[in-house]
Enzyme design. Structure first.
Site, mmCIF file in Angstrom:
data_model
loop_
_atom_site.group_PDB
_atom_site.id
_atom_site.type_symbol
_atom_site.label_atom_id
_atom_site.label_comp_id
_atom_site.label_asym_id
_atom_site.label_seq_id
_atom_site.Cartn_x
_atom_site.Cartn_y
_atom_site.Cartn_z
ATOM 1 N N SER A 297 28.218 7.099 31.341
ATOM 2 C CA SER A 297 26.889 7.082 30.712
ATOM 3 C C SER A 297 26.075 5.890 31.204
ATOM 4 O O SER A 297 24.883 6.014 31.495
ATOM 5 C CB SER A 297 27.024 6.989 29.190
ATOM 6 O OG SER A 297 27.586 8.160 28.682
ATOM 7 N N ARG B 59 22.563 5.720 33.715
ATOM 8 C CA ARG B 59 21.364 5.029 33.248
ATOM 9 C C ARG B 59 21.009 3.844 34.137
ATOM 10 O O ARG B 59 19.831 3.568 34.388
ATOM 11 C CB ARG B 59 21.580 4.554 31.804
ATOM 12 C CG ARG B 59 21.549 5.699 30.789
ATOM 13 C CD ARG B 59 22.273 5.276 29.517
ATOM 14 N NE ARG B 59 22.104 6.227 28.429
ATOM 15 C CZ ARG B 59 22.805 7.360 28.299
ATOM 16 N NH1 ARG B 59 23.696 7.693 29.220
ATOM 17 N NH2 ARG B 59 22.599 8.162 27.262
ATOM 18 N N GLY C 107 24.984 17.047 32.628
ATOM 19 C CA GLY C 107 24.031 17.198 31.524
ATOM 20 C C GLY C 107 23.225 15.928 31.314
ATOM 21 O O GLY C 107 22.023 15.973 31.035
ATOM 22 N N ARG D 281 23.871 25.426 29.881
ATOM 23 C CA ARG D 281 23.781 24.481 28.751
ATOM 24 C C ARG D 281 22.368 24.451 28.162
ATOM 25 O O ARG D 281 21.385 24.678 28.862
ATOM 26 C CB ARG D 281 24.242 23.096 29.215
ATOM 27 C CG ARG D 281 25.700 23.164 29.643
ATOM 28 C CD ARG D 281 26.250 21.824 30.030
ATOM 29 N NE ARG D 281 26.317 20.920 28.905
ATOM 30 C CZ ARG D 281 26.728 19.666 28.998
ATOM 31 N NH1 ARG D 281 27.087 19.175 30.176
ATOM 32 N NH2 ARG D 281 26.774 18.894 27.947
ATOM 33 N N SER E 64 21.940 13.192 19.491
ATOM 34 C CA SER E 64 22.186 13.358 20.916
ATOM 35 C C SER E 64 21.617 12.173 21.681
ATOM 36 O O SER E 64 20.414 11.924 21.654
ATOM 37 C CB SER E 64 21.542 14.646 21.435
ATOM 38 O OG SER E 64 21.432 14.579 22.848
ATOM 39 N N GLN F 199 21.516 11.925 24.844
ATOM 40 C CA GLN F 199 20.761 12.382 26.014
ATOM 41 C C GLN F 199 19.314 12.675 25.628
ATOM 42 O O GLN F 199 18.383 12.300 26.342
ATOM 43 C CB GLN F 199 21.428 13.626 26.608
ATOM 44 C CG GLN F 199 22.812 13.313 27.170
ATOM 45 C CD GLN F 199 23.589 14.550 27.571
ATOM 46 O OE1 GLN F 199 23.174 15.669 27.298
ATOM 47 N NE2 GLN F 199 24.722 14.354 28.219
ATOM 48 N N ASP G 64 33.282 12.989 22.958
ATOM 49 C CA ASP G 64 33.880 13.371 24.245
ATOM 50 C C ASP G 64 35.406 13.269 24.236
ATOM 51 O O ASP G 64 36.063 13.690 25.197
ATOM 52 C CB ASP G 64 33.320 12.480 25.367
ATOM 53 C CG ASP G 64 31.850 12.784 25.631
ATOM 54 O OD1 ASP G 64 31.382 13.873 25.242
ATOM 55 O OD2 ASP G 64 31.166 11.930 26.217
ATOM 56 N N LYS H 196 29.200 21.724 25.254
ATOM 57 C CA LYS H 196 29.474 20.694 26.269
ATOM 58 C C LYS H 196 29.674 21.412 27.610
ATOM 59 O O LYS H 196 29.221 22.531 27.785
ATOM 60 C CB LYS H 196 30.690 19.870 25.851
ATOM 61 C CG LYS H 196 30.425 18.992 24.626
ATOM 62 C CD LYS H 196 29.358 17.954 24.924
ATOM 63 C CE LYS H 196 29.043 17.088 23.732
ATOM 64 N NZ LYS H 196 27.863 16.256 23.933
ATOM 65 N N ARG I 169 37.177 16.847 31.224
ATOM 66 C CA ARG I 169 37.919 16.286 30.092
ATOM 67 C C ARG I 169 38.990 17.251 29.583
ATOM 68 O O ARG I 169 40.049 16.816 29.136
ATOM 69 C CB ARG I 169 36.965 15.901 28.968
ATOM 70 C CG ARG I 169 35.945 14.847 29.414
ATOM 71 C CD ARG I 169 35.374 14.071 28.263
ATOM 72 N NE ARG I 169 34.122 13.437 28.631
ATOM 73 C CZ ARG I 169 34.003 12.337 29.384
ATOM 74 N NH1 ARG I 169 35.080 11.760 29.869
ATOM 75 N NH2 ARG I 169 32.818 11.842 29.663
HETATM 76 C C1 S3P Z 1 26.072 11.403 26.900
HETATM 77 C C2 S3P Z 1 25.835 11.791 25.614
HETATM 78 C C3 S3P Z 1 26.696 12.715 24.862
HETATM 79 C C4 S3P Z 1 28.034 12.905 25.546
HETATM 80 C C5 S3P Z 1 27.891 13.097 27.039
HETATM 81 C C6 S3P Z 1 27.225 11.891 27.666
HETATM 82 C C7 S3P Z 1 25.144 10.446 27.520
HETATM 83 O O1 S3P Z 1 26.047 13.960 24.763
HETATM 84 O O2 S3P Z 1 28.731 13.986 24.985
HETATM 85 O O3 S3P Z 1 29.166 13.277 27.639
HETATM 86 O O4 S3P Z 1 25.473 9.848 28.558
HETATM 87 O O5 S3P Z 1 24.051 10.262 26.988
HETATM 88 P P1 S3P Z 1 24.867 14.211 23.706
HETATM 89 O O6 S3P Z 1 23.595 13.730 24.267
HETATM 90 O O7 S3P Z 1 24.847 15.690 23.520
HETATM 91 O O8 S3P Z 1 25.220 13.441 22.486
#
Ligand code: S3P
Length: 447
Positions: A27, A31, A103, A131, A174, A176, A326, A353, A399
């Site tokens: 993550s 970023r 995602g 997704r 979320s 994201q 996760d 997911k 995973r």
């Molecule tokens: C992530 C947020 C989570 C997580 C994903 C990574 C991120 O998802 O499950 O593997 O890097 O922001 P959500 O945004 O659906 O919470």
């Protein structure tokens, strides 16, 4: 990363022992490269994760004209030098931007691309196209974004528009979506306020603060303040990415369930929005100690030491679920070894997911002899079970594949995992790292 790769995991007859590191946080790596690209000046990012998912973001930023030098210091730990182009310096791409299976890449980039003065298309693999994207397109439209997704799925078609601030309450916690809105907020002079009904990971907020943006986190609200006169600008980063707690989760559970094991994982990110698994495993009786905490890039890293423990069942629901989201595939493996049943609820998110992680986890663990009931928003594992070896599938979900590999260690016969190369989407070198602890896993050589 679909492939025909197969991994064989043997019954682990010896304890897991040793000290390892895990690759950088996924993550944070997404970023860091994205935000560094938007900074004014050169950023240095050490221990960046070169995994399938994060490489998608890096390649997209290069396509958008960002110069990124890579020092492949170690195969699983790169140092990046990113020449930021400022918020308005990205170049119009010639074709769709490929987010592959990631995602996080597509949803975060949706926020950034909505603020550009040129059109773009965000797309990815077949898996990514399945997704849900409305959760990000709808609130971006509330900010004035011109973003379209047919039937709520990628590709996302984005055209230039004038964005404005928003105060938005996320229906589901979320990180994201929260991040997409904060990033789009960089292209407004207004405040952007996002309420999250649970503690979703806050890496975007921390990085933005490290880059000089004014972000506050209070009572569930993440707020990017309105811009000072002269507009917004981001300062470059100089940081080391901590080890990924979500990758550490696999050796943590493995050492917990393989008798007499004792391991240490150094430099793991222990941001509280990520470490629900520690809390849950400790409730089950696990033997885990945290030491040597240090701050890097606004994040806390620490050494995590784990010893074998007899586990008992636990119920997980509410805010802990977001902090553990996760890790449920590998947690389910721990639950198969625990006395009594373990249940997770409030986790319907697992169904959207990389794959439906409730249905496919239950399906594959049953092949190994686990006793699992599915619920619409979670599952119950009835333990303890003696797992048996079997032939199982990752379903191209990193995973799920790694969780099955950990399960294989406590199965009575060898376990064959099909399509195992996807493990490198988040944890390149998983098998080598486990081998350093003495784990009996090996790739099946192609005939
Ligand atoms: C992530 C947020 C989570 C997580 C994903 C990574 C991120 O998802 O499950 O593997 O890097 O922001 P959500 O945004 O659906 O919470």
């Amino acid at each position: 990363m679909m492939s025909t790769s197969k991994l064989i995991v043997h019954t682990q007859n010896t304890p897991l022992r040793g000290t390892i590191t895990v690759p950088g946080d996924k993550s944070i790596s997404h970023r860091a490269v994205l935000l560094a690209s938007l900074a004014e000046g050169v950023s240095v990012i050490r221990n960046w994760l070169p995994a399938g998912d994060t490489l998608a973001t890096l390649e997209v930023m290069r396509t958008l004209g960002v110069h990124i030098d890579v020092d492949e210091r170690l195969p699983q730990a790169w140092d990046l030098r990113v020449e930021g182009r400022g918020l308005r310096g990205l170049r119009r791409p010639a074709g769709p931007l490929n987010c592959r299976n990631a995602g996080t890449a597509i949803r975060l980039l949706a926020g950034v691309m909505a603020g550009q003065s040129f059109p773009s298309v965000l797309d990815g693999s077949e898996q990514l196209r399945r997704r849900p994207m409305r959760r990000v397109t709808e609130p971006l439209q509330l900010m004035g974004a011109d973003i379209r997704a047919e039937e709520g799925h990628a590709p996302l078609y984005i055209r230039p528009s004038t964005l404005h601030g928003v105060s938005y309450s996320l229906p589901v916690a979320s990180a994201q979506v929260k991040s997409a809105l904060l990033l789009a907020g960089l292209y407004t002079g207004d405040a952007v306020r996002v309420f999250q009904p649970g503690p979703a990971r806050d890496h975007t907020e921390r990085l933005l603060m490290a880059m000089g943006a004014v972000v506050t986190m209070q009572a569930g609200w993440a707020t990017l303040s309105d811009a000072p006169l002269g507009g917004r600008r981001l300062l470059p980063l100089d940081m080391t990415v901590p080890g990924d707690f979500s990758s550490a989760a696999f050796p943590i559970v493995a050492a917990t369930i393989v008798p007499h094991s004792e391991i240490t994982i150094r430099g793991v990110g222990v941001n509280e929005t990520r470490t629900g698994l520690l809390h849950v495993l400790r409730q089950m009786g696990a033997n885990i100690a945290i030491s040597s905490q240090q701050v890097t890039g606004g994040e806390v890293a620490a050494d995590v030491s784990v010893g074998f423990a007899e586990l008992h069942g636990v119920d997980v629901d509410g805010p802990t679920v977001v902090r553990t989201i996760d890790e449920f595939p590998v947690w389910a493996v721990a639950a198969t070894q625990a006395v009594d049943h373990s249940t997770v609820r409030d986790a319907a998110e697992l169904r959207v997911k990389e794959v439906d992680r409730i249905a496919l986890l239950a399906q594959e663990l049953r092949r190994l002899g686990a006793n699992i009931d599915e619920h619409q928003d979670g599952f119950t594992v009835h333990g303890p079970t003696r797992l048996k070896g079997a032939s199982v599938e990752s379903h191209d979900d990193h995973r799920l594949g790694m969780a099955l590999a950990v399960a294989g260690l406590v199965a009575d016969e060898p376990t064959l995992i099909h399509d195992a190369a996807c493990m490198a989407d988040s944890f390149p070198g998983f098998v080598d790292t486990m081998a350093q602890l003495g784990a009996a896993m090996e790739w099946v050589k192609p005939a």
